[in-house]
Design a protein around this motif. Structure first.
Motif, short mmCIF file in Angstrom:
data_model
loop_
_atom_site.label_atom_id
_atom_site.label_comp_id
_atom_site.label_asym_id
_atom_site.label_seq_id
_atom_site.Cartn_x
_atom_site.Cartn_y
_atom_site.Cartn_z
N GLN A 95 0.83 -1.20 0.00
CA GLN A 95 0.00 0.00 0.00
C GLN A 95 0.86 1.25 0.00
O GLN A 95 2.02 1.22 0.47
CB GLN A 95 -0.90 0.00 1.23
CG GLN A 95 -1.97 -1.08 1.20
CD GLN A 95 -2.94 -0.96 2.35
OE1 GLN A 95 -2.66 -0.30 3.35
NE2 GLN A 95 -4.10 -1.57 2.21
N PRO A 96 0.34 2.35 -0.48
CA PRO A 96 1.08 3.62 -0.40
C PRO A 96 1.50 3.90 1.04
O PRO A 96 0.72 3.69 1.99
CB PRO A 96 0.07 4.65 -0.90
CG PRO A 96 -0.81 3.87 -1.83
CD PRO A 96 -0.93 2.50 -1.21
N GLY B 256 3.86 2.25 2.47
CA GLY B 256 4.48 1.03 2.96
C GLY B 256 5.95 0.92 2.60
O GLY B 256 6.52 1.81 1.97
N PRO C 297 2.55 5.33 -5.38
CA PRO C 297 2.11 4.61 -6.59
C PRO C 297 3.06 4.80 -7.77
O PRO C 297 3.21 3.88 -8.60
CB PRO C 297 0.74 5.25 -6.87
CG PRO C 297 0.24 5.65 -5.52
CD PRO C 297 1.47 6.11 -4.77
N VAL D 176 2.66 -0.59 -6.06
CA VAL D 176 2.20 0.22 -4.94
C VAL D 176 0.79 0.67 -5.25
O VAL D 176 0.56 1.46 -6.16
CB VAL D 176 3.13 1.43 -4.71
CG1 VAL D 176 2.68 2.19 -3.45
CG2 VAL D 176 4.57 0.99 -4.59
N SER D 177 -0.15 0.14 -4.49
CA SER D 177 -1.55 0.42 -4.77
C SER D 177 -2.38 0.15 -3.54
O SER D 177 -2.07 -0.75 -2.75
CB SER D 177 -2.05 -0.45 -5.93
OG SER D 177 -3.43 -0.28 -6.14
N SER D 178 -3.44 0.93 -3.39
CA SER D 178 -4.37 0.68 -2.29
C SER D 178 -5.51 -0.23 -2.74
O SER D 178 -6.39 -0.55 -1.95
CB SER D 178 -4.93 2.00 -1.77
OG SER D 178 -5.50 2.74 -2.83
#
Length: 125
Positions: free
Chosen positions: A11-12, A14, A86, A123-125
């Motif tokens: 996740q962003p 992280g 991201p 990188v993504s939620s």
């Protein structure tokens, strides 16, 4: 040739630690660079660590978030990535060269070799 590992989905904000190792040569003889390639874009350099563990940042936007280290006993280099964004989504690679820089001349990508297959970082939620 190197083998990169440690990528994944995060996740962003992280963190991830990537590893770069080989059984073909002794990494202590070389400077090691980390690079990435986002979809549709060219490879870009991120950081380079010399044989004496001096670090050169090849991309300003990773300063304060990414760091590089090496463990010659483990024949491995690492890329610690914190506060991921991201825009950091890419395939990450390591490669070797003799010197990260010579005076003011930063070693260009084409003077690195032993590129691995890379490890995907998303990188993504």
């Amino acid at each position: 040739q190197f083998v990169e590992s440690g990528g994944g989905l995060v996740q962003p904000g992280g963190s991830l630690r990537l590893s770069c190792t080989t059984s073909y040569f002794s990494v202590e003889r070389y400077s090691i660079g980390w690079f990435r390639q986002a979809p549709g874009e060219d490879h870009e350099g991120l950081l380079c660590i010399s044989t004496t563990s001096d670090i050169i940042y090849l991309k300003d936007s990773v300063k304060g978030r990414f760091t590089i280290s090496r463990d010659n006993a483990e024949n491995t280099a690492y890329l610690q990535m914190n506060n991921l964004e991201p825009e950091d989504t890419a395939v990450y690679y390591c490669a070797k060269t003799y010197r990260c820089a010579a005076g003011t001349r930063i070693t260009p990508l084409y003077e690195y070799d032993a590129w691995g297959q890379g490890t995907q970082v998303t990188v993504s939620s």
